[in-house]
Design an enzyme around this catalytic site. Structure first.
Site, PDB file in Angstrom:
ATOM      1  N   GLY A  13       0.975   5.034  -6.120  1.00  0.00           N
ATOM      2  CA  GLY A  13      -0.284   6.365  -5.967  1.00  0.00           C
ATOM      3  C   GLY A  13      -0.993   6.766  -4.762  1.00  0.00           C
ATOM      4  O   GLY A  13      -1.409   7.851  -4.783  1.00  0.00           O
ATOM      5  N   ASN A  14      -1.294   5.327  -3.533  1.00  0.00           N
ATOM      6  CA  ASN A  14      -1.656   6.780  -3.140  1.00  0.00           C
ATOM      7  C   ASN A  14      -0.532   8.436  -1.963  1.00  0.00           C
ATOM      8  O   ASN A  14      -1.397   8.560  -1.061  1.00  0.00           O
ATOM      9  CB  ASN A  14      -2.009   5.757  -1.253  1.00  0.00           C
ATOM     10  CG  ASN A  14      -0.829   5.113  -0.854  1.00  0.00           C
ATOM     11  OD1 ASN A  14       0.218   4.787  -1.575  1.00  0.00           O
ATOM     12  ND2 ASN A  14      -1.163   4.236   0.030  1.00  0.00           N
ATOM     13  N   LYS A 133      -1.104  -1.798 -20.429  1.00  0.00           N
ATOM     14  CA  LYS A 133      -1.797  -1.168 -19.128  1.00  0.00           C
ATOM     15  C   LYS A 133      -2.680   0.244 -18.787  1.00  0.00           C
ATOM     16  O   LYS A 133      -2.633   1.184 -20.352  1.00  0.00           O
ATOM     17  CB  LYS A 133      -0.519   0.080 -19.102  1.00  0.00           C
ATOM     18  CG  LYS A 133      -0.085   0.640 -17.671  1.00  0.00           C
ATOM     19  CD  LYS A 133       0.955   1.141 -17.539  1.00  0.00           C
ATOM     20  CE  LYS A 133       0.993   2.005 -16.253  1.00  0.00           C
ATOM     21  NZ  LYS A 133       1.234   0.924 -15.283  1.00  0.00           N
ATOM     22  N   LYS A 218       6.763   1.405 -12.657  1.00  0.00           N
ATOM     23  CA  LYS A 218       7.138   2.114 -12.023  1.00  0.00           C
ATOM     24  C   LYS A 218       8.570   1.053 -11.098  1.00  0.00           C
ATOM     25  O   LYS A 218       9.281   2.383 -10.985  1.00  0.00           O
ATOM     26  CB  LYS A 218       7.091   3.034 -10.751  1.00  0.00           C
ATOM     27  CG  LYS A 218       5.842   3.118  -9.973  1.00  0.00           C
ATOM     28  CD  LYS A 218       6.277   2.968  -8.591  1.00  0.00           C
ATOM     29  CE  LYS A 218       5.439   2.564  -8.181  1.00  0.00           C
ATOM     30  NZ  LYS A 218       4.680   1.966  -7.674  1.00  0.00           N
ATOM     31  N   LYS A 280       5.235  -5.336  -7.894  1.00  0.00           N
ATOM     32  CA  LYS A 280       6.185  -5.041  -6.495  1.00  0.00           C
ATOM     33  C   LYS A 280       6.765  -6.412  -6.788  1.00  0.00           C
ATOM     34  O   LYS A 280       8.675  -6.250  -6.496  1.00  0.00           O
ATOM     35  CB  LYS A 280       5.457  -4.167  -5.309  1.00  0.00           C
ATOM     36  CG  LYS A 280       4.718  -3.087  -6.349  1.00  0.00           C
ATOM     37  CD  LYS A 280       3.511  -3.364  -5.220  1.00  0.00           C
ATOM     38  CE  LYS A 280       2.585  -2.260  -5.438  1.00  0.00           C
ATOM     39  NZ  LYS A 280       3.246  -1.350  -6.782  1.00  0.00           N
TER      40      LYS A 280
END
Ligand code: ADP
Ligand code: MG
Length: 318
Positions: A13-14, A133, A218, A280
């Site tokens: 996101g960043n 989510k 993702k 992740k």
């Protein structure tokens, strides 16, 4: 000619910001980090998240159908497709410009392309029965009840923060456009693919692909893309330089390397927050285990170059 080592970069996101102007600015910074990796001799393939963007598009389309009742509400799968194009558009242009700036005149630097990517999911994935989510902005109870009634959204209360729409997040099955992506990557194009985890679809009769009301993670989707492209490395760029044990506590320990077995032990201990660091680390473990010699790296956008040079970040390798 020997093939350059190939890496799949998953942007968090960043790397993209939350609004149109923020994204326009963020992609410039992000593109510098990506071209830094290309300058180290790697062929890159890029994927990215879309949490804020898909929420924004979803809300805008809902407002459209409120204003004009002849416009039915837009399916989430279409919103994911819109987010891929909108993010890809900004990112591919910022990458082209950065390549142009570094390579100079007369050098090829036009070869950046965004692939609208669909991912097959299993309609019987248990995730469809347990939407977890959150997407889009926080709402009041009144707004949430309206969305639930009018659009059939599933709304969940986050104590102290308000209500948010929650959607299913099934596991990615097959990348529908994988052959097209591979052809472009093999031809030396810089490809942006699997944006926002890919557009979730289920396979119907006669080859029809039906959009599913879901958002795929993702990080899992990027792992699948890296495996399919036989990448040596999966780099997950996020907001932290390294993965930590006892994150955010006085006992915090930053990790340099992990074997898949160590990572699995820490996952079982609940060291990584679900919905943020956990997917992740899970994606990194899956990639590292998928074939000998594959390495996953989790680090920040700012540290990408130092990370690939082995000077920082958390590496997961068998
Ligand atoms: P992205 O948009 O890149 O997917 P997320 O916010 O979903 O980013 O996930 C990254 C965040 O995970 C970090 O900014 C950090 O606050 C949080 N986090 C949770 N657990 C850990 C951990 N064990 N080590 C490091 N960061 C963690
Ligand atoms: Mg995230």
């Amino acid at each position: 000619m020997k093939r350059k080592p190939r890496i799949v970069i998953a942007l968090g996101g960043n790397a993209l910001g939350n609004t149109l102007p923020e994204q326009m600015a963020a992609v410039k910074h992000t593109s510098r980090a990506i071209v830094d990796l290309m300058d180290e001799g790697y062929q890159v393939v890029i994927s990215h998240g879309n949490g804020p963007q898909v929420g924004m598009i979803n809300n805008a389309m809902a407002a459209l159908s409120r204003e004009n009742p002849s416009q039915p509400n837009t399916p989430l799968s279409v919103c994911v497709a819109m987010s891929q194009a909108y993010i890809g558009y900004d990112l591919q242009n910022a990458l082209r410009e950065e390549l142009c700036r570094r390579r100079g005149k007369g050098q090829p630097h036009e070869d950046v392309v965004t692939m609208v990517t669909q991912i097959e999911v299993d309609p019987n994935d248990p995730a469809f029965q347990h939407p977890v989510k959150p997407i889009g902005h926080f709402m009041t109870e009144e707004q949430a009840m309206f969305a639930q009634r009018e659009y059939g959204y599933l709304m969940e209360e986050f104590p102290g923060k308000g209500w948010r729409r929650v959607v299913a997040s099934p596991l990615p099955g097959r990348i529908v456009e994988i052959n097209a992506i591979r052809t472009l990557v093999d031809a030396g194009q810089v490809v942006i693919a699997c944006g926002g985890g890919g557009i979730p679809v289920t396979r119907q009769e006669l080859g029809h692909l039906k959009g599913a009301s879901a958002v795929i993670d993702k990080d899992f989707c990027s792992c699948l893309l890296a495996e399919e492209l036989d990448a040596q490395m999966l780099i997950i760029l996020t907001a932290v330089e390294k993965v930590a044990l006892h994150y955010g506590t006085p006992e915090e320990v930053w990790l340099d390397t992990l074997t898949p077995e160590q990572a699995e032990k820490y996952i079982a201990q609940g060291q990584f927050a679900p919905g943020s660091m956990l997917p992740k680390v899970q994606a990194a473990v899956a990639f590292a285990k998928s074939a000998p010699g594959r390495t996953a790296l989790i680090t920040s956008l700012e540290c990408a170059r130092e990370g690939i040079l082995g000077r920082t970040g958390t590496r997961i390798r068998a």
